[in-house]
Design an enzyme around this catalytic site. Structure first.
Site, mmCIF file in Angstrom:
data_model
loop_
_atom_site.group_PDB
_atom_site.id
_atom_site.type_symbol
_atom_site.label_atom_id
_atom_site.label_comp_id
_atom_site.label_asym_id
_atom_site.label_seq_id
_atom_site.Cartn_x
_atom_site.Cartn_y
_atom_site.Cartn_z
ATOM 1 N N SER A 45 0.823 -1.215 0.000
ATOM 2 C CA SER A 45 0.000 0.000 0.000
ATOM 3 C C SER A 45 0.856 1.264 0.000
ATOM 4 O O SER A 45 0.363 2.349 -0.295
ATOM 5 C CB SER A 45 -0.944 0.009 1.207
ATOM 6 O OG SER A 45 -0.205 0.057 2.410
ATOM 7 N N HIS A 46 2.142 1.162 0.341
ATOM 8 C CA HIS A 46 3.008 2.344 0.337
ATOM 9 C C HIS A 46 4.253 2.143 -0.517
ATOM 10 O O HIS A 46 5.244 2.845 -0.349
ATOM 11 C CB HIS A 46 3.332 2.787 1.768
ATOM 12 C CG HIS A 46 2.110 3.398 2.386
ATOM 13 N ND1 HIS A 46 1.094 2.615 2.895
ATOM 14 C CD2 HIS A 46 1.686 4.664 2.467
ATOM 15 C CE1 HIS A 46 0.107 3.401 3.292
ATOM 16 N NE2 HIS A 46 0.439 4.648 3.044
ATOM 17 N N ASP A 186 -4.699 -0.050 0.851
ATOM 18 C CA ASP A 186 -5.133 -1.449 0.728
ATOM 19 C C ASP A 186 -6.553 -1.533 0.160
ATOM 20 O O ASP A 186 -6.877 -2.461 -0.579
ATOM 21 C CB ASP A 186 -5.070 -2.153 2.091
ATOM 22 C CG ASP A 186 -3.640 -2.516 2.474
ATOM 23 O OD1 ASP A 186 -2.817 -2.717 1.553
ATOM 24 O OD2 ASP A 186 -3.349 -2.583 3.680
HETATM 25 P P1 NDP Z 1 -0.916 -3.352 9.265
HETATM 26 O O1 NDP Z 1 -2.319 -3.501 9.752
HETATM 27 O O2 NDP Z 1 -0.481 -4.215 8.149
HETATM 28 O O3 NDP Z 1 0.091 -3.592 10.459
HETATM 29 C C1 NDP Z 1 0.078 -2.751 11.596
HETATM 30 C C2 NDP Z 1 1.101 -3.190 12.586
HETATM 31 O O4 NDP Z 1 0.641 -4.353 13.256
HETATM 32 C C3 NDP Z 1 2.443 -3.561 11.967
HETATM 33 O O5 NDP Z 1 3.470 -3.032 12.741
HETATM 34 C C4 NDP Z 1 2.427 -5.087 11.969
HETATM 35 O O6 NDP Z 1 3.724 -5.670 12.076
HETATM 36 C C5 NDP Z 1 1.623 -5.374 13.219
HETATM 37 N N1 NDP Z 1 0.955 -6.662 13.156
HETATM 38 C C6 NDP Z 1 0.197 -7.157 12.141
HETATM 39 N N2 NDP Z 1 -0.255 -8.382 12.443
HETATM 40 C C7 NDP Z 1 0.228 -8.674 13.674
HETATM 41 C C8 NDP Z 1 0.136 -9.811 14.544
HETATM 42 N N3 NDP Z 1 -0.550 -10.886 14.201
HETATM 43 N N4 NDP Z 1 0.756 -9.754 15.733
HETATM 44 C C9 NDP Z 1 1.468 -8.673 16.098
HETATM 45 N N5 NDP Z 1 1.620 -7.578 15.328
HETATM 46 C C10 NDP Z 1 1.001 -7.586 14.132
HETATM 47 O O7 NDP Z 1 -0.615 -1.803 8.872
HETATM 48 P P2 NDP Z 1 -1.624 -0.763 8.228
HETATM 49 O O8 NDP Z 1 -2.182 -1.387 7.012
HETATM 50 O O9 NDP Z 1 -2.540 -0.216 9.231
HETATM 51 O O10 NDP Z 1 -0.626 0.412 7.808
HETATM 52 C C11 NDP Z 1 0.128 0.295 6.619
HETATM 53 C C12 NDP Z 1 1.056 1.461 6.427
HETATM 54 O O11 NDP Z 1 0.369 2.605 5.979
HETATM 55 C C13 NDP Z 1 1.865 1.932 7.629
HETATM 56 O O12 NDP Z 1 3.228 1.799 7.271
HETATM 57 C C14 NDP Z 1 1.511 3.417 7.774
HETATM 58 O O13 NDP Z 1 2.596 4.240 8.170
HETATM 59 C C15 NDP Z 1 1.090 3.750 6.376
HETATM 60 N N6 NDP Z 1 0.213 4.923 6.295
HETATM 61 C C16 NDP Z 1 0.728 6.105 5.830
HETATM 62 C C17 NDP Z 1 -0.074 7.211 5.679
HETATM 63 C C18 NDP Z 1 0.500 8.498 5.201
HETATM 64 O O14 NDP Z 1 -0.251 9.446 5.071
HETATM 65 N N7 NDP Z 1 1.783 8.611 4.961
HETATM 66 C C19 NDP Z 1 -1.505 7.163 5.985
HETATM 67 C C20 NDP Z 1 -1.930 5.894 6.517
HETATM 68 C C21 NDP Z 1 -1.104 4.814 6.639
HETATM 69 P P3 NDP Z 1 4.423 -6.338 10.767
HETATM 70 O O15 NDP Z 1 4.836 -5.164 9.921
HETATM 71 O O16 NDP Z 1 5.563 -7.117 11.294
HETATM 72 O O17 NDP Z 1 3.378 -7.197 10.116
#
Ligand code: NDP
Length: 335
Positions: A45-46, A186
């Protein structure tokens, strides 16, 4: 259909496409690195999906790729970086070393990032802090995409929050998450692929729950965790918006030209020196006891563990063919 492509090629294509629309090489490299590392870490997504948006916002004049970020000191522990409508990865690359210096000098310090076009994952800024042995926290706003708890219409951004904690001999503990039930990128990817989303991600323009990504894009995402996630999202609006002398997502929308690219806005990054905060009394041992216990629980993994595992082994990723074709066209302009 998807095509396998190397991270190196995605980096090169991104850099070429950005330079084709007038981005000087150092800024193009910063953004290309941010895109390549998101792909490498499994954050589609990024990753390259964001490149057309970056290019559109430069072409429309919303973002100035030539901007020279201006760094100043607002107080002993407050560094300000005015990105001047420039690209966030470049501004951050320039400002984070100053934040690290200020955090080491003061125990705690903040980076007030203003007017920066942020379209990237936030783990990059907090991991830069944990790589320096510091605790990092970052958040930013976006454009309205998420309905406040109980509301039918969007008002909050997807407002990501990222945290990094340094660990001895191991990658940092990192979480980096949108405060929406699902990152907007996403949902956009799901719409492009014609996929259905799980329940609880969003609602249509009438406020009716739906699993159709097109209807969610026309309506609103939901905050993660109901009213609790909505409260965190609201906090980010205030911390990364009004507090920094920047707009909230609502205000950003009123100034945005809807070119699909990142609107310049604020980001707050906080660094904390654990040696200072704990008076050097075994903070790391205490944390490691908890983290080791957590990791040993069946079915549990640490946030960030997946990202770091992928990072260590990924050289190629699968990218949608139509997206790749578009990116190659954007890059070919400068080839
Ligand atoms: P996710 O829901 O994929 O993951 C969120 C966090 O939860 C991650 O650190 C992930 O670790 C952790 N995680 C996921 N599954 C588990 C699990 N089973 N147990 C423990 N930890 C878990 O992220 P999002 O989709 O919410 O976000 C995606 C990206 O979007 C982020 O990088 C965010 O910075 C970016 N974003 C940027 C914006 C902007 O304006 N620049 C705006 C909105 C979002 P792991 O990575 O190890 O899976």
């Amino acid at each position: 259909m998807k095509q396998q492509v190397s991270i190196v090629e995605l980096f090169n294509l991104s850099k070429a496409a950005l330079m084709a629309v007038g981005t000087p090489e150092p800024a193009a490299v910063s953004v290309a690195r941010s895109i390549g590392s998101a792909e490498r870490d499994g954050s589609a997504s990024h990753g390259i999906f964001r490149l057309p948006g970056y290019v559109a916002s430069i072409k429309s004049g919303k973002v100035d790729p030539t901007a020279d970020p201006e760094i100043s000191v607002l107080s002993a522990g407050t560094i300000c970086c005015d990105a001047k409508r420039g690209l966030a990865p470049y501004a951050l690359e320039r400002a984070i070393p100053r934040l690290i210096e200020a955090t080491n000098a003061n125990g705690i310090a903040a980076l007030v990032l203003r007017n920066s076009a942020h379209f990237s994952a936030l783990w990059q800024e907090v991991e830069a802090l944990s790589d320096a042995g510091l605790v990092g926290l970052a958040c930013t706003t976006y454009l309205p995409a998420v309905a406040p708890f109980g509301a039918r219409q969007k008002l909050f951004g997807t407002n990501p929050l990222a945290f990094a904690w340094p660990r001895p001999g191991a990658p940092p503990l990192v979480f980096d998450m949108a405060t929406a039930a699902r990152a907007l990128g996403d949902v956009q990817l799901a719409a492009q692929r014609g996929e259905t989303l799980p329940a609880g991600i969003g609602q249509d323009k009438f406020g009716v729950p739906t699993t159709n990504p097109d209807e969610i894009l026309a309506g609103s995402l939901l905050p993660f965790g109901g009213y609790k996630g909505a409260a965190i999202s609201l906090m980010i609006e205030l911390l990364a918006g009004a507090l920094l002398g920047q707009r909230t997502s609502l205000g950003t929308a009123s100034a945005d030209n809807a070119d699909g690219g990142p609107p310049p806005r604020g980001e707050l990054v906080i660094g904390i020196n654990p040696e200072v905060f704990s008076s050097g009394s075994g903070w790391q041992e205490e944390a490691e006891k908890l983290l080791a216990t957590l990791e040993a629980l069946p079915g549990v993994r640490l946030p960030g563990a997946c990202r770091h595992a992928r990072r260590a082994e990924t050289e190629h990723v699968l990218v949608d063919e139509r997206l790749l074709e578009k990116v190659r066209q954007l890059a070919a302009v400068s080839a």
